[in-house]
Scaffold this active site. Structure first.
Site, PDB file in Angstrom:
ATOM      1  N   ARG A  61       0.849  -1.203   0.243  1.00  0.00           N
ATOM      2  CA  ARG A  61      -0.035  -0.045  -0.076  1.00  0.00           C
ATOM      3  C   ARG A  61       0.744   1.205  -0.070  1.00  0.00           C
ATOM      4  NH1 ARG A  61      -2.239   2.044   4.500  1.00  0.00           N
ATOM      5  NH2 ARG A  61      -2.204   0.108   5.477  1.00  0.00           N
ATOM      6  N   ASP A  77      -6.520  17.163 -16.093  1.00  0.00           N
ATOM      7  CA  ASP A  77      -7.062  15.838 -16.453  1.00  0.00           C
ATOM      8  C   ASP A  77      -6.677  15.423 -17.823  1.00  0.00           C
ATOM      9  OD1 ASP A  77      -7.962  13.452 -17.115  1.00  0.00           O
ATOM     10  OD2 ASP A  77      -9.805  13.462 -15.640  1.00  0.00           O
ATOM     11  N   LYS A 120      -7.643   3.908 -19.619  1.00  0.00           N
ATOM     12  CA  LYS A 120      -8.079   4.324 -20.692  1.00  0.00           C
ATOM     13  C   LYS A 120      -7.073   4.003 -21.655  1.00  0.00           C
ATOM     14  CE  LYS A 120     -11.871   5.390 -18.672  1.00  0.00           C
ATOM     15  NZ  LYS A 120     -12.040   7.054 -18.361  1.00  0.00           N
TER      16      LYS A 120
HETATM   17  C1  LIG Z   1     -12.754   7.558 -17.103  1.00  0.00           C
HETATM   18  C2  LIG Z   1     -12.063   8.953 -16.773  1.00  0.00           C
HETATM   19  C3  LIG Z   1     -11.677   9.274 -15.350  1.00  0.00           C
HETATM   20  C4  LIG Z   1     -11.918   8.230 -14.232  1.00  0.00           C
HETATM   21  O1  LIG Z   1     -11.102   6.951 -14.275  1.00  0.00           O
HETATM   22  P1  LIG Z   1     -11.440   5.621 -13.786  1.00  0.00           P
HETATM   23  O2  LIG Z   1     -10.322   4.924 -14.226  1.00  0.00           O
HETATM   24  O3  LIG Z   1     -12.846   5.226 -14.670  1.00  0.00           O
HETATM   25  O4  LIG Z   1     -11.675   5.737 -12.344  1.00  0.00           O
HETATM   26  C5  LIG Z   1     -11.312  10.701 -15.189  1.00  0.00           C
HETATM   27  N1  LIG Z   1     -11.345  11.486 -15.992  1.00  0.00           N
HETATM   28  C6  LIG Z   1     -11.598  11.029 -17.252  1.00  0.00           C
HETATM   29  C7  LIG Z   1     -11.467  12.104 -18.477  1.00  0.00           C
HETATM   30  C8  LIG Z   1     -12.089   9.868 -17.738  1.00  0.00           C
HETATM   31  O5  LIG Z   1     -12.220   9.402 -18.927  1.00  0.00           O
END
Ligand SMILES: *Cc1c(COP(=O)(O)O)cnc(C)c1O
Length: 393
Positions: free
Chosen positions: A58, A181, A206
């Site tokens: 962790r 992000d 992703k």
């Molecule tokens: C999918 C996504 C998230 C969240 O990610 P997870 O891995 O599903 O928790 C955050 N920001 C964007 C732009 C995303 O496409």
């Protein structure tokens, strides 16, 4: 390899993230949740070492640390911290850096989970959030309250209409920490830190891991902030699995070729859709008709595999479209080898009122596509068939 590499990103993607796997060529999964110490002193040192990876997983893990170093190097960041999902990373930045009485400025155009965290969780902890239009020049800076604003949060390109935020403008905001992000862009599409942005967040679920087989998040920033976030993360517990981290390293090996190919096919399909009456408001940052196309050219190397458009037939047409595709598939997520379609009005955003949907840029017939690695002609034939099915109901 260190974070000061002068190699090109395509080379870093192939060669980086190997510190703990030598002499194996492929990433090694250190599955162990704990590590044996020879002495009390050694155990104490391992527990206290920031970025340590031989105490308890962790806190840190060799495979996870390799993934972190690889992402840091690609983003041009000093360090990175991995999380068990993108939302794990988002929540750690927000709740790890903000306290009661603090203020956040956020672009309106953001991922639905991040938006819910700002709207539903932050107020419970006395953190005030102001939403602004991230595409409007100067809007984010104007909403900053000196001495109060701790974070300025942007997503670019953003869900679902692929709106952009000007990275130079964001990076120039003095005082609060600026966050991007950058999930849709990956480090191959843009590098926010080069524009003066402080913190980069990814859902590595992703395009980074890229094969729909890992749930993973990562934050890349300064060494100092990673140390602080690590202190929070150890208590938050949204720890990245070494299996997912190994899939992350494996995925990044081919990210440059996947991302370039997805960008090319998305641009080809968006251009074709733009000329077709059955689709309206076609959006992709690489299309000259995108309202921020010049900005895309300035700050993005590659514009990525996402595109979106509106079906004039509205809700029923949207449902018919996503059920008619045969090569593309109906599923949430993006950035993987398979082309995925979503119809937000009947799925992810089904609980919103029409004006709430409009405020986040979603119409009843809005379709979002994440273009994969299939043959472009097969995808075009599939779209053609689904557009006819949508129009002819
Ligand atoms: C999918 C996504 C998230 C969240 O990610 P997870 O891995 O599903 O928790 C955050 N920001 C964007 C732009 C995303 O496409």
């Amino acid at each position: 390899m260190t974070g000061s590499s002068d190699l090109h990103p395509d080379t870093v993607a192939v060669r980086g993230g190997r510190q703990s796997c030598s002499p194996a060529l492929a990433p090694v999964v250190w599955a162990s949740s704990t590590f044996v110490s020879d002495s009390v002193d050694e155990a104490r040192q391992a527990a206290l070492a920031v970025g340590g990876d031989r105490f308890y997983s962790r806190y840190g893990n060799p495979t996870v640390n390799d993934f972190e170093r690889l992402v840091a190097e690609l983003e041009g960041a000093e360090a990175a911290r991995a999380f068990g999902s993108g939302m794990g990373a988002v929540a750690a930045v927000v709740l790890g850096l903000c306290s009661q009485g603090d203020h956040i400025v956020a672009a309106r155009q953001i991922y639905a989970g991040t938006q819910l965290l700002f709207q539903a969780v932050c107020p419970r902890f006395g953190i005030d959030v102001t939403f602004v239009d991230g595409t409007e020049p100067g809007a984010m800076a104007a909403a900053v309250r000196p001495g109060k604003t701790v974070l300025v949060w942007a997503e670019t390109p953003a869900n679902p209409r692929l709106d952009l935020v000007d990275l130079d403008e964001l990076g120039a905001i003095a005082g609060p920490m600026t966050v991007v992000d950058s999930t849709f862009a990956t480090p191959l599409g843009q590098r926010p830190i080069d524009h003066g942005v402080d913190i980069v967040v990814h859902s590595a679920t992703k395009a980074l891991a890229g094969h729909n087989d890992a749930t993973l998040g990562v934050v890349a920033t300064s060494q100092e902030l990673v140390q602080w976030l690590t202190g929070f993360a150890v208590l938050q517990g949204a720890t990245a699995s070494p299996y997912d981290a190994a899939n992350g390293i494996r995925g990044i090996r081919t990210l440059p070729v996947r991302f370039a190919r997805q960008t090319g096919t998305a641009l080809e399909l968006a251009t074709w859709l733009d000329a077709d009456d059955r689709a309206a408001n076609v959006r992709h940052p690489g299309l000259p008709s995108h309202p921020q196309h010049d900005l895309a050219r300035r700050q993005m190397r590659l514009t990525g595999g996402l595109l979106c458009f509106d079906l004039p037939g509205g809700l029923d047409a949207g449902r018919r479209f996503v059920e008619a595709v045969e090569v593309a598939q109906l599923a949430s997520s993006l950035g993987g080898p398979e082309t995925l379609v979503t119809h937000p009005a009947s799925t992810t955003h089904v609980n919103l009122l029409p004006d709430e949907m409009e405020a986040v840029g979603i119409g009843p017939g809005t379709i979002r596509m994440s273009i994969g690695l299939e043959d472009a002609a097969d995808l075009r034939a599939d779209l053609d068939r689904a557009l006819s099915a949508a129009a002819g109901g």
